[in-house]
Write an enzyme that holds these catalytic residues in place. Structure first.
Site, PDB file in Angstrom:
ATOM      1  N   THR A 150       9.733  -1.832  -8.104  1.00 39.08           N
ATOM      2  CA  THR A 150       9.395  -3.197  -7.661  1.00 39.08           C
ATOM      3  C   THR A 150       7.864  -3.308  -7.598  1.00 39.08           C
ATOM      4  O   THR A 150       7.247  -3.591  -8.611  1.00 39.08           O
ATOM      5  CB  THR A 150      10.053  -3.549  -6.303  1.00 39.08           C
ATOM      6  N   LYS A 176      12.102   5.069  -6.362  1.00 38.45           N
ATOM      7  CA  LYS A 176      11.240   3.890  -6.271  1.00 38.45           C
ATOM      8  C   LYS A 176      10.947   3.662  -4.792  1.00 38.45           C
ATOM      9  O   LYS A 176      11.704   4.079  -3.918  1.00 38.45           O
ATOM     10  CB  LYS A 176      11.884   2.657  -6.896  1.00 38.45           C
ATOM     11  N   THR A 187      12.323   1.333   1.794  1.00 40.98           N
ATOM     12  CA  THR A 187      12.741   0.557   0.621  1.00 40.98           C
ATOM     13  C   THR A 187      12.754   1.521  -0.517  1.00 40.98           C
ATOM     14  O   THR A 187      12.017   1.451  -1.472  1.00 40.98           O
ATOM     15  CB  THR A 187      11.765  -0.550   0.262  1.00 40.98           C
ATOM     16  N   GLU A 273       1.992   0.759  -1.176  1.00 40.51           N
ATOM     17  CA  GLU A 273       1.372  -0.512  -1.549  1.00 40.51           C
ATOM     18  C   GLU A 273      -0.092  -0.543  -1.143  1.00 40.51           C
ATOM     19  O   GLU A 273      -0.423  -0.422   0.028  1.00 40.51           O
ATOM     20  CB  GLU A 273       2.146  -1.676  -0.926  1.00 40.51           C
ATOM     21  N   ASN A 395       1.468  -7.916   0.191  1.00 39.30           N
ATOM     22  CA  ASN A 395       2.540  -8.323   1.090  1.00 39.30           C
ATOM     23  C   ASN A 395       2.405  -9.729   1.642  1.00 39.30           C
ATOM     24  O   ASN A 395       3.318 -10.242   2.269  1.00 39.30           O
ATOM     25  CB  ASN A 395       2.673  -7.308   2.223  1.00 39.30           C
ATOM     26  N   SER A 400       6.446 -14.919  -3.774  1.00 38.01           N
ATOM     27  CA  SER A 400       5.960 -15.898  -4.751  1.00 38.01           C
ATOM     28  C   SER A 400       5.993 -15.329  -6.157  1.00 38.01           C
ATOM     29  O   SER A 400       5.853 -14.159  -6.365  1.00 38.01           O
ATOM     30  CB  SER A 400       4.545 -16.335  -4.399  1.00 38.01           C
TER      31      SER A 400
END
Lengths: 400, 400
Positions: A150, A176, A187, A273, A395, A400
């Site tokens: 992702t 992932k 996640t 991230e 984040n 979007s």
């Protein structure tokens, strides 16, 4: 033991594929299929979140009997919190896959990762599953990995080959996950394949013991998602006689499995991230196992520690502060803190240190923090990453 | 009850001052003194961190007898984790202040806030205390407030006037704190002054009951610092007969104190490091008090929730996820979630909502999140703020 290419399709009798079916924008791959030629022993470790995604619920049902043949995973949509239809959709993913692979629906596990609260577009998913089934191949591991990513920037794969009971055995893995990550489970989707012959019970034990110190010791932002799973399939296609007790050969397998899970876990933390650095936090000298975890977890989770490391600032005050509110029992006048091999705090008080040396340690891609509570003999370790502006950017606009 | 000017010097018999003595760079004010004309009843609430700053340790000793006359606070240096000298320095701050104000050292409380692990420059501190004592004034509240600010952008002050037992009574308050903030207590210093006549026991009860739902319900980044304190001094200079039982007049005082503490708490959340929005998270329908707190705290602390609000993204999946890992007991198929007055999740599943309306709600300076677990009758509420790039920038280089 050798590290080899091939990811989850490195072991004998495994095929995989990844395809783009329109769940993600911009034609990125979003549907992965991993299949064993025959039925495999299966075990899994799952999110501890009270809220559980619909696909994960189906997997929990299907893995109960300890066997599975295939795993179908979509990315871009978590298939979570959408009501009854979500469970039906996950069941259909399993049954369609089963039909195409000529196996039982109960032998298909289902994973979904992505945005919560949006129904799957099943027309897309169906076409994706058909496409993935048609393109399964023994070198499709990398393609499957791409299809489960992702916000991941790096593909996370590894495979090893070792000798068990005189025969060559392989373990492959892919994962992932880069945000909404904290023990227990994140996640995170991790798939391990192996061709070893091993009893179901020992496979289960090996996975659970290993996950505890690897995948369950990764923290990116302290959030535990609703879709997380690590699954192992062992199809017995290798020629080893069969592992049926906890002997030296079993231990060899567990060590190799630990290497696979450790590598994937570190890749996840490193690819957190917005991360610019992998941080390994070790806490020693705790009074008990629980305190060791509490202490290391508070430090690894602290946004203030993580922003300081991002800023390459040896601000150890934040480390001692996090230890202090962790709930772990210790005497503040005994704690030692190291950044890399540089002692920055001894017996709870500042020690003079070379700021230039600290800067050099903090400039590296990997930073180690070590804390010693000098209270007992228990230790723990977590991999995390620093906290950058990019984390906020990623984040702030995820949907979007 | 009226809101009036003057901060901590609004009540009768209080003086304050703030001065710059070189602890902070660029000549900013860094030493505050608040003093009552005579001895005052005193109570405090302190950090729950195992590690406690040296100044805070001295305050804990000096407040034990329930009385105090002055509070001396430096900013720019936390006077924490520097070994024995830190405690000695804090004692000297108290004794020098006492000498200048002609009171007992035990009646002086000491606070320090700033960087951990660096010794105070006592030459600077001494000259600061002398200067502050020489400039004490009955309108010095604002100057004292300025001198306790660290990364605060806004001064945080309020005062109220009300009638108690037929006489005019005043309560003034000031606070600092914008990072390293989470219940219980934060990098927070709150000083409340009042001229009310009240028994020590009731003053203590009023403060502790009020702090629980105000200062202890503010979270900026989940970190609890080692220097946090909220202190109240009641000098009895007002003409009210005296509050000695929990009657209606006591309740009136508590309501006014709650208004003061609520205002300061909201100012702190709103001024959180890098914050662009105040977020009020309310959780209803919990099975018990503990679950209500666990749930609301997990949501308010989640970096993923806070970055989504920063990005003005109605990503309620992160809210349900945080509730799910909070440890609070609930049925995932019953939970409702509102952003402002807009329902975004009913019975654990997505509801269609007007994205434009959500955007409008999220664009405001204050955003309310409400979760109903529908499991019982307990509720809780926390004020927090969003998480922006500026938070990372501020905290990546705090020591520099």
């Amino acid at each position: 033991m050798n590290i080899i290419e091939g990811g989850v399709t490195a072991p004998k009798g495994f095929m995989a594929s990844g395809t783009a079916c329109g769940i993600k924008k911009d034609k990125k791959k979003d549907l992965a299929l991993i299949a064993s030629e025959g039925t495999a022993a299966a075990s899994g470790v799952f999110t501890t979140n009270t809220v559980k995604g619909h696909s994960l619920q189906v997997t929990l049902e299907h893995i109960k009997n300890g066997y599975a043949q295939a795993i179908v995973i979509n990315s871009g949509n978590a298939n979570a919190c959408v009501g009854e239809q979500g469970y039906k959709d996950a069941l259909e993913m399993a049954s369609l896959t089963a039909q195409l692979l000529h196996c039982e629906p109960e032998d298909v596990l289902v994973g979904s990762t992505g945005v919560i609260g949006t129904q799957l577009n099943m027309a897309n998913v169906r076409s994706g599953i058909r496409d993935a089934a048609a393109t399964l191949s023994t070198d499709g591991g990398h393609s499957a990995e791409e299809a489960i990513m992702t916000t991941d920037l790096m593909a996370k794969e590894i495979a090893v080959e070792l000798e068990i009971q005189g025969e060559s055995v392989r373990i492959g893995g892919m994962a992932k996950g880069s945000g909404m990550l904290h023990p227990n489970m994140a996640t995170l989707i991790g798939i391990i394949s192996t061709d070893i012959n091993i009893s179901r019970g020992l496979l289960d034990k090996a996975l659970k013991d290993t996950v505890k110190h690897t995948f369950n010791r990764v923290s990116v932002d302290g959030d535990t998602s609703v879709c997380d799973m690590v699954i192992i399939l062992a199809n017995g296609e290798a020629d080893n006689a069969g592992i049926v007790k906890e002997d030296a050969e079993y231990e060899k397998f567990v060590s190799a499995l630990a290497l696979v899970c450790t590598s994937l876990s570190r890749m996840i933390a490193k690819d957190g991230e917005g991360a610019t650095k992998l941080i390994e936090v070790t806490l020693e000298g705790a009074a008990n196992e629980e305190d060791a975890y509490k202490g290391v977890s508070a430090i690894a989770k602290s946004p203030l520690v993580k922003t300081a490391i991002y800023g390459e600032d040896a601000n150890w005050g934040r480390i001692i502060t996090a230890a202090g509110y962790s709930g772990a029992d210790f005497d503040p006048n005994l704690i030692d803190i190291f950044i890399g091999d540089l002692m920055v705090c001894r017996n709870g008080a500042a020690v003079e240190f070379d700021e230039e040396k600290a800067k050099k340690i903090l400039k590296a891609n990997e930073v180690k923090i070590k804390v010693n509570l000098k209270r007992g003999n228990f230790s723990d370790r977590i991999w995390t990453c620093d906290f950058s502006c990019d984390y906020v950017k990623i984040n702030g606009s995820y949907r979007s």
